[in-house]
Design an enzyme around this catalytic site. Sequence first.
Site, PDB file in Angstrom:
ATOM      1  N   ARG A  60       0.983  -1.336  -0.131  1.00 23.97           N
ATOM      2  CA  ARG A  60       0.108  -0.198   0.108  1.00 23.97           C
ATOM      3  C   ARG A  60       0.919   1.271   0.145  1.00 23.97           C
ATOM      4  NH1 ARG A  60      -3.756   2.284   4.431  1.00 23.97           N
ATOM      5  NH2 ARG A  60      -5.226   3.631   2.961  1.00 23.97           N
ATOM      6  N   HIS A  64       0.445   4.386  -2.492  1.00 22.38           N
ATOM      7  CA  HIS A  64       0.365   5.719  -2.135  1.00 22.38           C
ATOM      8  C   HIS A  64       1.265   6.619  -2.614  1.00 22.38           C
ATOM      9  CE1 HIS A  64      -3.190   5.771   0.965  1.00 22.38           C
ATOM     10  NE2 HIS A  64      -3.303   4.741   0.091  1.00 22.38           N
ATOM     11  N   GLY A  70       3.834  10.900  -8.183  1.00 25.50           N
ATOM     12  CA  GLY A  70       4.732  10.213  -8.920  1.00 25.50           C
ATOM     13  C   GLY A  70       5.490   9.149  -7.825  1.00 25.50           C
ATOM     14  N   SER A  74       7.919  10.256  -1.746  1.00 28.98           N
ATOM     15  CA  SER A  74       7.213  11.455  -1.172  1.00 28.98           C
ATOM     16  C   SER A  74       6.436  11.057  -0.075  1.00 28.98           C
ATOM     17  CB  SER A  74       6.284  12.378  -2.187  1.00 28.98           C
ATOM     18  OG  SER A  74       5.383  11.711  -2.743  1.00 28.98           O
ATOM     19  N   ASN A  92      -4.237   8.829   4.677  1.00 32.41           N
ATOM     20  CA  ASN A  92      -2.990   7.865   5.247  1.00 32.41           C
ATOM     21  C   ASN A  92      -3.398   6.649   5.957  1.00 32.41           C
ATOM     22  OD1 ASN A  92      -3.400   8.257   8.175  1.00 32.41           O
ATOM     23  ND2 ASN A  92      -1.498   9.514   8.429  1.00 32.41           N
ATOM     24  N   PRO A 160      -7.859   7.665  -4.824  1.00 36.06           N
ATOM     25  CA  PRO A 160      -9.252   7.228  -4.914  1.00 36.06           C
ATOM     26  C   PRO A 160      -9.931   7.345  -3.384  1.00 36.06           C
ATOM     27  CG  PRO A 160      -8.081   5.500  -5.343  1.00 36.06           C
ATOM     28  CD  PRO A 160      -6.885   6.491  -5.111  1.00 36.06           C
ATOM     29  N   HIS A 190      -6.027  -5.794  -2.882  1.00 35.88           N
ATOM     30  CA  HIS A 190      -6.672  -6.076  -1.689  1.00 35.88           C
ATOM     31  C   HIS A 190      -6.859  -7.404  -1.268  1.00 35.88           C
ATOM     32  CE1 HIS A 190      -8.674  -1.484  -1.559  1.00 35.88           C
ATOM     33  NE2 HIS A 190      -7.311  -1.561  -1.252  1.00 35.88           N
ATOM     34  N   ASP A 240     -10.101 -10.493   2.552  1.00 35.54           N
ATOM     35  CA  ASP A 240     -10.722 -11.624   2.060  1.00 35.54           C
ATOM     36  C   ASP A 240     -10.353 -12.666   3.408  1.00 35.54           C
ATOM     37  OD1 ASP A 240      -7.972 -12.587   1.844  1.00 35.54           O
ATOM     38  OD2 ASP A 240      -8.017 -12.252  -0.437  1.00 35.54           O
ATOM     39  N   ASP A 247      -3.529 -13.964  -3.475  1.00 37.68           N
ATOM     40  CA  ASP A 247      -4.394 -14.887  -4.101  1.00 37.68           C
ATOM     41  C   ASP A 247      -5.289 -14.383  -4.873  1.00 37.68           C
ATOM     42  OD1 ASP A 247      -6.244 -14.735  -2.128  1.00 37.68           O
ATOM     43  OD2 ASP A 247      -5.381 -16.360  -1.196  1.00 37.68           O
TER      44      ASP A 247
HETATM   45  C1  HEM Z   1      -9.199   1.151  -6.310  1.00 40.94           C
HETATM   46  C2  HEM Z   1      -8.834   2.235  -5.368  1.00 40.94           C
HETATM   47  C3  HEM Z   1      -8.746   2.085  -4.114  1.00 40.94           C
HETATM   48  C4  HEM Z   1      -9.047   2.498  -2.938  1.00 40.94           C
HETATM   49  C5  HEM Z   1     -10.543   3.243  -3.081  1.00 40.94           C
HETATM   50  C6  HEM Z   1      -8.429   1.846  -1.770  1.00 40.94           C
HETATM   51  C7  HEM Z   1      -8.681   2.141  -0.528  1.00 40.94           C
HETATM   52  C8  HEM Z   1      -8.236   1.359   0.641  1.00 40.94           C
HETATM   53  C9  HEM Z   1      -8.773   1.488   1.891  1.00 40.94           C
HETATM   54  C10 HEM Z   1      -9.925   2.699   2.478  1.00 40.94           C
HETATM   55  C11 HEM Z   1      -7.838   0.678   2.851  1.00 40.94           C
HETATM   56  C12 HEM Z   1      -8.217   0.604   4.292  1.00 40.94           C
HETATM   57  C13 HEM Z   1      -7.535   1.639   5.090  1.00 40.94           C
HETATM   58  C14 HEM Z   1      -7.871   1.431   6.564  1.00 40.94           C
HETATM   59  O1  HEM Z   1      -9.035   1.505   6.911  1.00 40.94           O
HETATM   60  O2  HEM Z   1      -6.835   1.136   7.185  1.00 40.94           O
HETATM   61  C15 HEM Z   1      -6.935   0.172   1.973  1.00 40.94           C
HETATM   62  C16 HEM Z   1      -6.160  -0.681   2.190  1.00 40.94           C
HETATM   63  C17 HEM Z   1      -5.172  -1.259   1.572  1.00 40.94           C
HETATM   64  N1  HEM Z   1      -5.101  -1.152   0.061  1.00 40.94           N
HETATM   65 FE1  HEM Z   1      -6.373   0.027  -1.261  1.00 40.94          FE
HETATM   66  N2  HEM Z   1      -7.436   1.131  -2.213  1.00 40.94           N
HETATM   67  C18 HEM Z   1      -7.489   1.183  -3.524  1.00 40.94           C
HETATM   68  C19 HEM Z   1      -6.537   0.615  -4.428  1.00 40.94           C
HETATM   69  C20 HEM Z   1      -5.333  -0.165  -4.229  1.00 40.94           C
HETATM   70  C21 HEM Z   1      -4.300  -0.564  -4.864  1.00 40.94           C
HETATM   71  C22 HEM Z   1      -3.919   0.036  -6.308  1.00 40.94           C
HETATM   72  C23 HEM Z   1      -3.219  -1.051  -3.964  1.00 40.94           C
HETATM   73  C24 HEM Z   1      -2.146  -1.987  -4.475  1.00 40.94           C
HETATM   74  C25 HEM Z   1      -1.855  -2.622  -5.392  1.00 40.94           C
HETATM   75  C26 HEM Z   1      -3.986  -1.132  -2.703  1.00 40.94           C
HETATM   76  C27 HEM Z   1      -3.320  -1.957  -1.529  1.00 40.94           C
HETATM   77  C28 HEM Z   1      -4.109  -1.762  -0.090  1.00 40.94           C
HETATM   78  C29 HEM Z   1      -3.611  -2.598   0.662  1.00 40.94           C
HETATM   79  C30 HEM Z   1      -2.608  -3.715   0.786  1.00 40.94           C
HETATM   80  C31 HEM Z   1      -4.254  -2.516   1.758  1.00 40.94           C
HETATM   81  C32 HEM Z   1      -4.295  -3.173   3.359  1.00 40.94           C
HETATM   82  C33 HEM Z   1      -3.397  -2.347   4.175  1.00 40.94           C
HETATM   83  C34 HEM Z   1      -3.085  -3.025   5.591  1.00 40.94           C
HETATM   84  O3  HEM Z   1      -3.734  -4.025   5.647  1.00 40.94           O
HETATM   85  O4  HEM Z   1      -2.295  -2.460   6.300  1.00 40.94           O
HETATM   86  N3  HEM Z   1      -4.898  -0.304  -2.581  1.00 40.94           N
HETATM   87  N4  HEM Z   1      -7.350   0.840   0.560  1.00 40.94           N
HETATM   88  C1  LIG Z   2      -1.876   9.762   9.421  1.00 37.25           C
HETATM   89  O1  LIG Z   2      -2.201  10.909   9.902  1.00 37.25           O
HETATM   90  C2  LIG Z   2      -2.682  11.380  11.146  1.00 37.25           C
HETATM   91  C3  LIG Z   2      -3.240  12.689  11.155  1.00 37.25           C
HETATM   92  O2  LIG Z   2      -4.152  12.851  10.076  1.00 37.25           O
HETATM   93  C4  LIG Z   2      -1.387  11.238  12.060  1.00 37.25           C
HETATM   94  O3  LIG Z   2      -1.996  11.507  13.534  1.00 37.25           O
HETATM   95  C5  LIG Z   2      -0.823   9.874  11.893  1.00 37.25           C
HETATM   96  O4  LIG Z   2       0.160   9.654  12.742  1.00 37.25           O
HETATM   97  C6  LIG Z   2      -0.659   9.516  10.612  1.00 37.25           C
HETATM   98  N1  LIG Z   2      -0.093   7.966  10.639  1.00 37.25           N
HETATM   99  C7  LIG Z   2       0.856   7.446   9.876  1.00 37.25           C
HETATM  100  C8  LIG Z   2       0.990   6.024   9.823  1.00 37.25           C
HETATM  101  O5  LIG Z   2       1.672   8.447   9.667  1.00 37.25           O
END
Ligand code: HEM
Ligand SMILES: *[C@@H]1O[C@H](CO)[C@@H](O)[C@H](O)[C@H]1NC(C)=O
Length: 319
Positions: A60, A64, A70, A74, A92, A160, A190, A240, A247
Amino acid sequence: MKSAYYVVEFLVLVEVILRGGEALSMNYYGMSCPFVEPIVRIVVNQALHKDPTLAAGLLRLHFHDCFVQGCDASVLLDSTSGNTAEKDSPVNLSLRGYEVIDQAKKFLEMQCPGIVSCADIVALAARDAVFWAGGPYYDIVKGRKDGTRSKQEDTFTSLPAPTLNTTGLINVFSQHGFTVWELVALSGGHTLGVARCSSFKSRLSSFDSTHDVDPSMDPTFAKTLLNTCSAGDSAAQPFDATTNSFDNLYFSALQKGDGVLFSDQTLYVSPQTQQIVNFFAMNQAIFFFNFQQGMMKMGSLDVKEGSQGEVRANCRKIN
Ligand code: HEM
Ligand SMILES: *[C@@H]1O[C@H](CO)[C@@H](O)[C@H](O)[C@H]1NC(C)=O
Ligand SMILES: *[C@@H]1O[C@H](CO)[C@@H](O)[C@H](O)[C@H]1NC(C)=O
């Protein structure tokens, strides 16, 4: 003949100077830091051995990083007194894995000081994390330079939101040059990790004027999500059933109405993307191939080359 050779050499040199240095290549560190890939891999494997959930964090982080300004590391910069960095944006939410990048940087600085950019380390770490979790392996070009800009507000327009429907997702991804297939394949990231309740709770109550709960959800799964949220906004729900394995079960979950985010389930609801979800759910190799292509493209987004950027000494601070 010899003079023609010198003319060509001279032109190549001029081109390199005008471009501000060498272009990205597979063998970018071939002479200057030949062990960059094994060093990153060892650090990543050790970290994941201790905490397998970090594979999701590292993937992730790369996403980001690349979508905002790019792939220029950053996302790693800390905020300073005058600047709120990307890292401290509300989007974040739970970004993780910074310590793994720091650790790799530390070893690389010992082996070849000032050579390997933080942006390349992030790209390599994501690739190694995916492979470690059982996903596809792909070669990546190197030579990205580190950027100096990291602003919270850039994340609002480039990343997004989890409330977007397929049309909205296609918009954001096409702004970065991705096709609909690549959008669906990359969403397959995901297959790793979790989302917090705060990212999906809007689906669970007063969803819209006619529905209390998002009707695209399987009713039993809606109860699962409600149950997760009973523990509070930061309670985690796995995307999942195999949260640390890379997978295609994420796509099978979407077919059942078990997508966690609205932006996940919408890919199955929309006729534009439903068939792609079906392909990926049916055949993991097709998903892996498309994910791999998408990641190689993502890893080259708006990359800074040569004098367009720097090689940070500390990934959290500009030099
Ligand atoms: C399609 C648009 C996408 C949206 C709207 C989105 C949004 C999110 C959100 C809201 C979370 C959960 C954050 C949280 O609640 O802690 C998340 C987690 C994650 N996203 Fe996305 N994401 C997108 C695309 C992607 C892409 C392209 C990747 C990588 C190729 C990705 C990789 C991940 C991973 C691995 C997590 C889990 C992070 C963790 O468990 O620490 N996401 N994403
Ligand atoms: C994410 O941003 C919040 C403030 O919006 C900050 O308090 C937090 O430490 C940040 N988390 C990470 C992992 O950098
Ligand atoms: C997708 O969302 C946009 C903006 O919220 C909305 O205007 C559009 O009607 C939605 N499309 C579908 C197919 O629901």
